[in-house]
Design a protein around this motif. Structure first.
Motif, PDB file in Angstrom:
ATOM      1  N   GLY A   1      28.042  57.640 -81.809  1.00 48.06           N
ATOM      2  CA  GLY A   1      26.697  58.077 -82.141  1.00 48.06           C
ATOM      3  C   GLY A   1      26.619  59.003 -83.332  1.00 48.06           C
ATOM      4  O   GLY A   1      25.913  59.988 -83.321  1.00 48.06           O
ATOM      5  N   GLY A   2      27.387  58.702 -84.371  1.00 46.95           N
ATOM      6  CA  GLY A   2      27.287  59.537 -85.560  1.00 46.95           C
ATOM      7  C   GLY A   2      28.138  58.955 -86.674  1.00 46.95           C
ATOM      8  O   GLY A   2      28.873  57.998 -86.455  1.00 46.95           O
TER       9      GLY A   2
ATOM     10  N   THR B   1      21.678  62.246 -82.002  1.00 45.94           N
ATOM     11  CA  THR B   1      22.654  62.256 -83.084  1.00 45.94           C
ATOM     12  C   THR B   1      22.512  63.578 -83.837  1.00 45.94           C
ATOM     13  O   THR B   1      21.510  64.285 -83.695  1.00 45.94           O
TER      14      THR B   1
END
Lengths: 355, 310, 502
Positions: free
Chosen positions: C266-267, C142
């Motif tokens: 993922g963020g 990330t």
């Protein structure tokens, strides 16, 4: 260390000088090649010139040899200007010739007024379809167009080999292998002033490509695509559609090279008469600076070279293969020279300011 | 198709495949090294052709396979220098350079071949012998396929893990990869991107040319125009389909090689399907492979983008 | 407690052409001390850190490290000397593992001694409580985790001076806390720390603040003796000149943005539930430090960037089924952030750039481009917008920044009959051009257009806007009335403090 500074725009004089230097260097390298064969340079080049421009007949043959190169060169111009690396001109030439021949079989007995346009249209459709297939593979399936067009070249050449060698198109009762029977008169491209219909068509195509690229919304998008696809997307241009269109046009142009060779000169379909037209077209287009009229000039020069090479190989010890070698060398020198017009080179240390 | 798949024929096809794979594998490993360093070299076909001609002339002159291999690799290095000068030093577009180089190589090899054979064809030479590995080659099934091959085939197979280790574990390997992924980073560390890229290109092109040499030594005893027949392109596809990883690239190469050998055997056996369709198989498979295997995670981030120092 | 400073910057000057990015900057950092460099975008913070890390060579002044003057010609030199920079835009190789990123460029010999390197890395991770797997691929991490790798890279080489360039811009709150825990550890270990930040919350955690404005040091304060308000005033430089330009009378709502969200795998989301409405005849300002979601928001409205959920309406019409071109036809103009890569085709002429986007309708005549119309439009644009160029055929690439922006302006203002999206329209331009562009925006407002203006110049936003929305990490922190708000209020929201319910 060489540092590159992008030039805003190079003057046309600088471009012309770089170009002429590249061509001079290419010719010099060709002279070296002739020396390797042990032949006399003056004899070799003299024979080449004689074969290309020696008399009216030679000039006519040079022009005829240039016709297909105009088409494949223009095919290169359309694709490369859009930043699409179509190198499938070879296969698209074959596809066009094959589609045209297929149409001639379907319309057996038709009068020329129907037959000739039908053959031309069918072949254009064939070439365009093959190229468009690669465009769709690119936009939908992320298949690099260099690979797909190149691979299709091989596939199509084998397909023709099948059709001609023992396949359905073989000439019945002939001892000649790998060729179709002669094409009926009604399907042949009519002759005008000693050249077949392909000649005016090639001029027309050059003008048309220049017109499309310079004056139409499609050409506008096509050029933009080659420069900056991001800005085009920001302004709502459908990039995928433009790619397919550019490829289809490119393929259609290549197909015309196939038509003019088969229906204008040889009157039968054989692989040998089509071999290399596509690849040479890539060189022609690039040396023509991807400009339609420049490509026309390059095609005329290359047609003359190809025609003269036969004469030269008969008269001297220099093999006719000198010509493709020369063309390849010319191309690399022109590519290198193009850099000089795009960047200003500075020679020296990496950073002059360091104490 | 039934008669095509008897065990004996299958064995012979597979054995031939491993041989055929050697050509493409050497080129693919060379291209993999080059691409990992950031150069999208499209001139593989032309480089291979140069290797073929060099090996052919060397064989005709000296009858020594070692000299032939050396000559081919020298030709490869020369090809790499030309491509490197245009792409690395002059920053010409990588695709354009490769395409241009292929056209040059095609014309130039033809010209040199015709000049060489102008005074009559040389006698030619015998293709080289296999080097069966004692005991291992007698294992039924796998023995003749894997252990009754040419020396260069063993070398090529051994190169797969070697290239893998080189890229993963060694300092030059790490630096080459950095050149392809983030050249600014490399320059910030005071390491020359151009040197790494030239290095990868020269080694890679030498390997590619060695593939051409193997083709001349093991399969052909005469040069023909464009004899490489698209194997350089298949090598490029294998690298992409192999997601820029040595072992996966090898698998893609084997797929092409099996299809390649299938065509050769089908021709010899008079199968009902015209042989041309078998010949198309590797090329059709390559397009299909790219359309289906769409993982591009291993593609170097800066592949094909000329590096301009700020 | 302060002994000889570890790092001492004396009169450092760096110019880029006519621009003085750093003008005689001086400050000291001692061992175990956290000094914050505070300033607006373009105040010279990043140039300063680049000089310290060997990425730029200064034109004047000196850098003194542990009493010795030093000069770096590459970043590698700086690292060897003990100065490490943790980049704002990570200098990492995505396809490499964490370990490979750390050892690259610092090994000798053929083989890399990964085992020893990994041991050292694991020890570092344990010591500072960072959990990153050495064999993880950086591209899979990330954004927050990548920040740890950047940090580990610096720690691995045992830096005596650590410069952190906007380290929390990409971190969430929890991760930011963790970063400051690590910073505390480093202070105890005696590392000299320089923190570059525009976030007041972080600035207040430092020991000393050095405020930069236009390349100069304009103030230095011990953090315990100052207030966020004082620092903000120092950063802006003066009491903001409030000349609110023309009171507009907003009409009925024109542009409606409802719950627009762009998620990212993922963020943290790129845009997080953004809702606002802009009326005709209103300028809606978007404040925020660059990179906090203004660009994706503009692009989502213009149709360039698809969004995950939410909807956008113009005059009550839903834009969901329209592409960029369809949205433009509704009367939306979009001035993108990067004029050269997104706004213009550099190799096209001015005339062609004016036609771009309308080349199939307004500037087409049957199957052909209407070159007459394009010529006329280009001539009008050059005259109206005072574009300084030899002719309409001049390539866009050859134009100065201001003139290039005028070309974009001419094209987009013509398209914008209902909505104008202007993203950083004045960035990098000189005062005259900025004034000119502002006048044009106000004209557009007077003509009844709904204008969304994103700018990193707070002063401009306050003077031009009717209302201002403040963005921070993809969220709209609040919407304030431009006439009644204060620069401190906006500054605090830009730095991530939510507006207290008024």
């Amino acid at each position: 260390m060489i540092a590159f500074e992008r030039r805003e725009s190079a003057g046309w004089i600088a471009q012309a000088i770089a170009y002429l230097l590249a061509i001079a260097a290419g010719l010099l390298a060709s002279v070296v090649l002739i020396t390797i064969t042990g032949a006399d340079v003056a004899d070799g080049l003299g024979a080449l010139w004689q074969g290309a421009f020696g008399d009216a007949e030679a000039i006519g043959q040079s022009l005829a040899a240039a016709i297909p190169l105009v088409f494949t060169g223009l095919a290169t111009v359309v694709a490369f200007r859009a930043g699409i690396w179509n190198i499938g001109q070879e296969g698209q030439v074959f596809a066009g010739a094959m589609a045209g021949y297929w149409m001639s079989l379907q319309l057996a007995g038709a009068p020329a007024i129907v037959a000739v346009p039908a053959v031309v249209l069918a072949s254009v459709a064939g070439g365009a379809a093959v190229a468009a297939l690669c465009a769709v593979l690119k936009t939908r399936f992320d298949v690099n167009e260099i690979i797909s067009t190149m691979m299709l070249n091989y596939i199509i050449v084998y397909l023709l080999s099948y059709l001609l060698a023992g396949g359905p198109w073989i000439e019945a009762g002939s001892t000649a292998y790998h060729q179709t029977p002669l094409i009926a008169d009604t399907f042949r491209l009519p002759e005008l002033f000693g050249l077949h219909l392909g000649a005016p068509l090639a001029l027309l195509a050059t003008a048309a490509v220049a017109l499309v690229i310079g004056r139409t919304p499609l050409g506008f998008e096509l050029r933009g695509l080659g420069f900056n696809p991001v800005a085009l997307r920001y302004k709502g241009v459908r990039v995928a559609t433009t790619i397919v269109m550019a490829m289809a046009i490119s393929g259609a142009l290549s197909a015309l090279a196939g038509v003019s060779e088969v229906f204008g000169i040889n009157f039968r379909l054989r692989a040998e008469v089509l071999n290399g037209l596509g690849y040479t077209g890539i060189i022609v287009g690039m040396i023509g600076a991807l400009n339609p009229w420049g490509t026309l000039v390059a095609a005329l020069a290359f047609g003359a070279m190809a025609n003269g090479a036969l004469y030269m190989s008969v008269l001297t010890d220099v093999p006719s293969a000198l010509v493709p070698a020369m063309q390849g060398i010319l191309l690399l020198f022109v590519l290198g020279a193009a850099v000089l017009t795009r960047y200003r080179l500075r020679f020296g240390r990496k950073d002059g300011r360091h104490g | 198709m039934a008669e095509l798949l008897t065990p004996a024929i299958l064995l012979s096809i597979l054995s031939a495949s491993v041989g055929a794979a050697t050509i493409i594998l050497l080129a693919a490993l060379g291209e993999l090294l080059t691409e990992r360093a950031g150069i999208w070299n499209m001139g593989v076909e032309g480089t291979m052709l140069c290797g073929c001609l060099a090996a052919y002339v060397a064989m005709c002159e000296t009858s020594s396979p070692i000299t032939a291999a050396g000559a081919a690799m020298l030709a490869g290095v020369a090809a790499g220098l030309v491509i490197g000068f245009l792409t690395v030093s002059l920053k010409v577009d990588h695709f354009v350079t490769g395409l241009g180089f292929n056209l040059l190589a095609s014309g130039l090899t033809l010209f040199l071949f015709r000049s060489y054979t102008a005074g009559g064809k040389p006698a030619g030479y015998a293709t080289i012998d296999r080097w069966p590995i004692p005991f291992l080659s007698e294992i039924p099934g796998i023995g003749p396929i894997l252990f009754n091959q040419h020396l260069l085939t063993y070398a090529a197979l051994l190169l797969v893990p070697l290239v893998s280790v080189f890229l993963a574990r060694t300092r030059p390997g790490l630096e080459c990869r950095a050149a392809g992924e983030n050249p600014e980073f490399l320059e910030a560390k005071g390491i020359s991107v151009a040197k790494r890229q030239y290095g990868a290109l020269l080694v890679g092109s030498a390997l590619t040319a060695l593939g051409g040499c193997f083709m001349m030594l093991a399969f052909a005893n005469e040069f023909r125009p464009d004899i490489s027949g698209g194997r350089g392109w298949l090598a490029i596809v294998a690298v992409i389909a192999g997601n820029w990883r040595p072992f996966r690239t090898m698998i893609a190469v084997i797929v092409f090689a099996v299809l390649d050998s299938l065509a050769v055997h089908a021709q010899g056996m008079g199968v009902a399907i015209p042989y041309q369709f078998f010949l198309m198989l590797p090329y059709a498979a390559s397009i299909l492979l790219l359309a289906v295997v769409r993982t591009r995670s291993g593609q170097p981030a800066r592949l094909g983008i000329p590096f301009l120092r700020r | 407690m302060q002994r000889q400073p570890v790092l001492s910057v004396r009169g450092l000057t760096k110019t880029f052409g006519p621009v003085r990015a750093n003008d005689a900057v001086s400050f000291d950092v001692g061992a175990g001390e956290l000094v914050c460099l505070f300033g607006e975008n373009g105040a010279g913070k990043s140039t300063l850190s680049a000089c310290l890390a060997g990425l730029h060579s200064p034109d004047g002044g000196e850098i003194v490290l542990n009493g010795e003057p030093v000069r770096f010609s590459t970043a590698a030199d700086a690292i060897v000397a003990g100065i490490a920079l943790v980049h704002q835009h990570f200098l990492l190789v995505d396809d490499f593992t964490v370990l490979e990123n750390i050892v690259l460029g610092h090994e000798r010999g053929l083989f890399v001694n990964y085992r020893a390197a990994e041991k050292k890395l694991r020890a570092l991770c344990r010591r500072y409580g960072i959990s990153v797997r050495p064999d993880a691929r950086v591209g899979d991490l990330t954004v927050g985790e990548r920040q740890w790798v950047e940090l580990l890279k610096a720690l691995y080489h045992e830096a005596a001076v650590l410069i952190l360039d906007e380290p929390t811009a990409t971190l969430d709150l929890q991760e930011s806390r963790k970063l400051f825990r690590i910073i505390d550890e480093l202070k105890t270990a005696g590392v000299a720390l320089v923190l570059i930040s525009h976030s007041l919350a972080e600035v207040m955690r430092s020991d000393r603040v050095v405020v930069l404005r236009q390349g100069r040091v304009v103030g230095e304060r011990a953090t315990s003796e100052t207030t966020p308000q004082e620092l903000t005033r120092l950063m802006i430089g003066r009491e903001v000149e409030r000349k609110h330009r023309g009171s507009s009378r907003p009409g009925r709502p024109c542009l409606d943005v409802e719950h627009v969200t762009i998620r990212r795998p993922g963020g943290a989301p790129i845009l997080d539930d953004i809702s606002f409405s802009v009326a005709e005849g209103e300028i809606f300002g978007l404040a925020g430090v660059a990179g906090n979601g203004q660009k994706p928001l503009m692009e989502a409205i213009a149709g360039v960037l698809p969004f995950s959920s939410g909807r956008v309406l113009i005059d009550g019409e839903l834009l969901a089924d329209l592409d960029v071109h369809g949205i433009q036809k509704l009367g939306v103009g979009h001035i993108p952030e990067d004029r050269l890569s997104e706004g213009l085709v550099g190799d096209f002429s001015i005339a062609e750039n004016i036609a771009l986007g309308s080349h199939r309708d307004v500037f087409a005549d049957g199957h052909f481009l209407n070159r007459g119309a394009i010529r006329v439009a280009a001539a009008v644009a050059i005259a109206d917008y005072q574009i300084a160029a030899p002719s309409a055929e001049t390539r866009a690439r050859a134009l100065s920044g201001g003139n290039a922006q005028r070309v974009v302006l001419a094209r987009e203002l013509a398209a914008a009959s209902r909505v104008l999206l202007a993203n950083q329209p004045t960035r990098g331009l000189d005062v005259g051009v900025i004034e000119y562009i502002h006048d044009r925006l106000i004209e557009k407002r007077a003509a009844g257009c709904a204008v969304v203006l994103a700018s990193s110049e707070l002063e401009d936003l306050l003077n031009l806007s009717d209302r201002i929305g403040v963005m921070f990490q993809g969220r709209l922190m609040g919407i304030v009335d431009a006439r009644s708000t204060s620069i401190e209020e906006i500054g605090l929201m830009m730095a991530g403090q939510k507006r207290e319910a008024a």
